[in-house]
Design a protein around this motif. Sequence first.
Motif, mmCIF file in Angstrom:
data_model
loop_
_atom_site.group_PDB
_atom_site.id
_atom_site.type_symbol
_atom_site.label_atom_id
_atom_site.label_comp_id
_atom_site.label_asym_id
_atom_site.label_seq_id
_atom_site.Cartn_x
_atom_site.Cartn_y
_atom_site.Cartn_z
ATOM 1 N N ASN A 40 -3.166 17.156 -20.696
ATOM 2 C CA ASN A 40 -2.348 17.582 -19.561
ATOM 3 C C ASN A 40 -2.717 16.839 -18.271
ATOM 4 O O ASN A 40 -2.915 17.447 -17.213
ATOM 5 N N LEU A 41 -2.794 15.497 -18.369
ATOM 6 C CA LEU A 41 -3.151 14.708 -17.192
ATOM 7 C C LEU A 41 -2.105 14.895 -16.096
ATOM 8 O O LEU A 41 -0.902 14.911 -16.365
ATOM 9 N N PRO A 42 -2.551 15.019 -14.829
ATOM 10 C CA PRO A 42 -1.605 15.247 -13.731
ATOM 11 C C PRO A 42 -0.913 13.958 -13.302
ATOM 12 O O PRO A 42 -1.416 12.850 -13.524
ATOM 13 N N MET A 43 0.253 14.123 -12.684
ATOM 14 C CA MET A 43 0.961 13.005 -12.061
ATOM 15 C C MET A 43 0.880 13.204 -10.553
ATOM 16 O O MET A 43 1.314 14.225 -10.033
ATOM 17 N N THR A 44 0.320 12.203 -9.874
ATOM 18 C CA THR A 44 0.136 12.316 -8.427
ATOM 19 C C THR A 44 0.832 11.155 -7.719
ATOM 20 O O THR A 44 0.498 9.995 -7.965
ATOM 21 N N PRO A 45 1.784 11.442 -6.836
ATOM 22 C CA PRO A 45 2.423 10.358 -6.078
ATOM 23 C C PRO A 45 1.654 10.082 -4.784
ATOM 24 O O PRO A 45 1.097 10.995 -4.172
ATOM 25 N N ARG A 46 1.597 8.826 -4.398
ATOM 26 C CA ARG A 46 1.082 8.472 -3.081
ATOM 27 C C ARG A 46 1.879 7.289 -2.564
ATOM 28 O O ARG A 46 2.517 6.574 -3.341
ATOM 29 N N TYR A 47 1.815 7.073 -1.257
ATOM 30 C CA TYR A 47 2.659 6.063 -0.627
ATOM 31 C C TYR A 47 1.795 5.002 0.045
ATOM 32 O O TYR A 47 0.793 5.306 0.697
ATOM 33 N N VAL A 48 2.199 3.728 -0.129
ATOM 34 C CA VAL A 48 1.461 2.599 0.457
ATOM 35 C C VAL A 48 2.465 1.673 1.124
ATOM 36 O O VAL A 48 3.666 1.709 0.840
ATOM 37 N N ASP A 49 1.952 0.812 2.028
ATOM 38 C CA ASP A 49 2.834 -0.196 2.610
ATOM 39 C C ASP A 49 2.790 -1.439 1.727
ATOM 40 O O ASP A 49 1.992 -1.549 0.790
ATOM 41 N N GLU A 50 3.646 -2.408 2.018
ATOM 42 C CA GLU A 50 3.794 -3.583 1.170
ATOM 43 C C GLU A 50 2.501 -4.388 1.084
ATOM 44 O O GLU A 50 2.163 -4.920 0.020
ATOM 45 N N GLU A 51 1.762 -4.470 2.190
ATOM 46 C CA GLU A 51 0.516 -5.245 2.204
ATOM 47 C C GLU A 51 -0.513 -4.645 1.250
ATOM 48 O O GLU A 51 -1.160 -5.360 0.476
ATOM 49 N N ASP A 52 -0.638 -3.316 1.257
ATOM 50 C CA ASP A 52 -1.574 -2.645 0.341
ATOM 51 C C ASP A 52 -1.137 -2.822 -1.119
ATOM 52 O O ASP A 52 -1.978 -2.961 -2.019
#
Length: 297
Positions: A40-52
């Motif tokens: 039951n591995l979790p799904m985690t969203p995160r946001y980055v900019d194009e450079e990262d």
Amino acid sequence: STKSDIFYVDLLVETDIETEVHRENAMRIEQLVNENIRNNLPMTPRYVDEEDLIKAKESGEVRSRLLPEGITGRIRLVEIGLGSEMVDQNTCGGTHVQSLGQLQMVKFFKLDRVKSNILRVYFAAGKRLMNIMNVAYKREDELTNIFSCTESEIVGRVNAMVDDRREKERVIQKLNEKMCYFQAKEIAEMLNANDGVAVIDLGDVDMQYKTILANTVAEAKGGMSESLLLMIGGSESGEEGSFLLFGDEELVEKTGKIVAAALEGRGGGRGGKFQGKGNNIRKGLEEARRLMLEAKA
């Protein structure tokens, strides 16, 4: 892409690796996927900019390809698992389950090599997989009842039935050939007595029989020069059926389409044969005969 409850995905693969090796790898992947589902591995969203994102790609942390043109602003990364148990990190703008346990289970059904570098994997998960398994079990249960056998004997019973049918078809073919021999002699005499033109209703026979009979007539007659033979066949209670016009190549070429029209049908052919289907094969016979005689004259 999908058909019913089974989906497929096309994967780019190395062209110099045998399909069987890919199949073995797929089985291992399926086991790993289901292990992660059970965990039951979790799904985690995160946001980055194009450079990262570019840095993450260069380091191998993210496996995404280039972004589509016109994408601007912060980019969503989807992480599956946490810390040392993270199994994937990728860009994605679509929908996701909150954790892998919601998938319940994934099953790979078939692998096809559709191109040298493309492997197509058919799969299903969750409720769709449950539907497939329910249908498969019901079908298996029905087959065991039909064949009065166990599940492991079904394939053998089907193979035996197919072999038996092929053998019967071979016997029928031989009997048809023998019957054609005697029928062909009568037709050859009919052609000789009627200025090389004959029209015959064979009843409910298929095109294969007509073709065998036509070839046997040609042998019995010593060729079909200056001759035209029209054979029709279909259910005796109706007007729809098939026809075969056979004979002198030039005459068949000249009369094929107009005979088909007389039978309210269409068809095609070459080499002294013109075959097709008609909606008025019996009522149109006399008109077809007239057209054949007219063409000979």
